[in-house]
Design an enzyme around this catalytic site. Sequence first.
Site, short mmCIF file in Angstrom:
data_model
loop_
_atom_site.label_atom_id
_atom_site.label_comp_id
_atom_site.label_asym_id
_atom_site.label_seq_id
_atom_site.Cartn_x
_atom_site.Cartn_y
_atom_site.Cartn_z
N GLY A 13 0.82 -1.21 0.00
CA GLY A 13 0.00 0.00 0.00
C GLY A 13 0.84 1.25 0.00
CB VAL A 66 -1.99 -7.31 -1.11
CG1 VAL A 66 -0.71 -6.50 -1.16
CG2 VAL A 66 -3.22 -6.43 -0.86
CG ASN A 92 -0.01 1.04 4.76
OD1 ASN A 92 -0.57 1.58 5.71
ND2 ASN A 92 -0.08 1.53 3.53
CB SER A 144 -7.56 1.55 11.85
OG SER A 144 -8.50 2.60 12.03
CE1 TYR A 157 -9.76 0.40 6.95
CE2 TYR A 157 -10.47 1.34 9.04
CZ TYR A 157 -9.53 1.22 8.03
OH TYR A 157 -8.35 1.93 8.12
CE LYS A 161 -6.85 -1.18 8.46
NZ LYS A 161 -5.49 -1.27 7.91
CB ILE A 190 -3.94 9.94 8.97
CG1 ILE A 190 -3.67 9.12 10.26
CG2 ILE A 190 -2.63 10.41 8.34
CD1 ILE A 190 -2.94 9.88 11.35
#
Length: 249
Positions: A13, A66, A92, A144, A157, A161, A190
């Site tokens: 990533g 990936v 990542n 995360s 998600y 994580k 971020i």
Amino acid sequence: MPTLTDQIALATGASRGIGKAIALALAGEGARVVACARDEARLAAVAAEAKELGLPGEVIPQVLDVTQRPAIDTVVEEVASRFERIDILVNNAGITRDGLLMNMEDDQFDDVLTTNLRSAFWLTRAVSRLMIRARKGRVINVSSISGLMGNAGQCNYAASKAGLVGFTKSVAKELAKRGITCNAVAPGFIETDMTNKLSDEIKSSFKNLVPMRRFGAPDEIGSVVAFLAGPASAYLTGQVLVVDGGLYM
């Protein structure tokens, strides 16, 4: 003095955002970074930027999807053949396919789990064999805060994580006696392409949740990953470093 001189790193990533910052941070410490992603042009731009900045290390572009296990095995074999080792692995690569639980399709869940979690398993399994033979190595997984505290509309998600956190701790316990550490970084909000698409009103509401009242910069994640890859973290394993301006505490 650079702390990662002559180290070989593989980071996924790595074509933009946090992944790009990680690749540049590792190269900034002298590592030769095999930067993996699907977008060849973006990867070439990262490699060119590393040269323009005069970093002591190098960014080597490597196209990789990936979600394809055979492609992962091929890339790891090629890197091992070229450099004889992989000292640092950074998992990542990640995607989001947000939606409320009641409306989420199977492929929305499966695609996120494959990209964010299953790929980390495939890569770590392949690379750890090299590290075990060398009796040293660093595995760093980018999780995360969503995996620690959950987030509405992101059950896929958050699950991926959170899975990385458990995966990190299990790998750390398995590989510690081989001289290999495994840690995770859990970023908060971020400044990336994803946050740039938000309206000013939504950005402001999110920032108000963060005690430091700002989003983090990708470089602030890259520097933490570089620390985990370097000698100063030699006695640190199985840990999750939360980098979120105080949001999760």
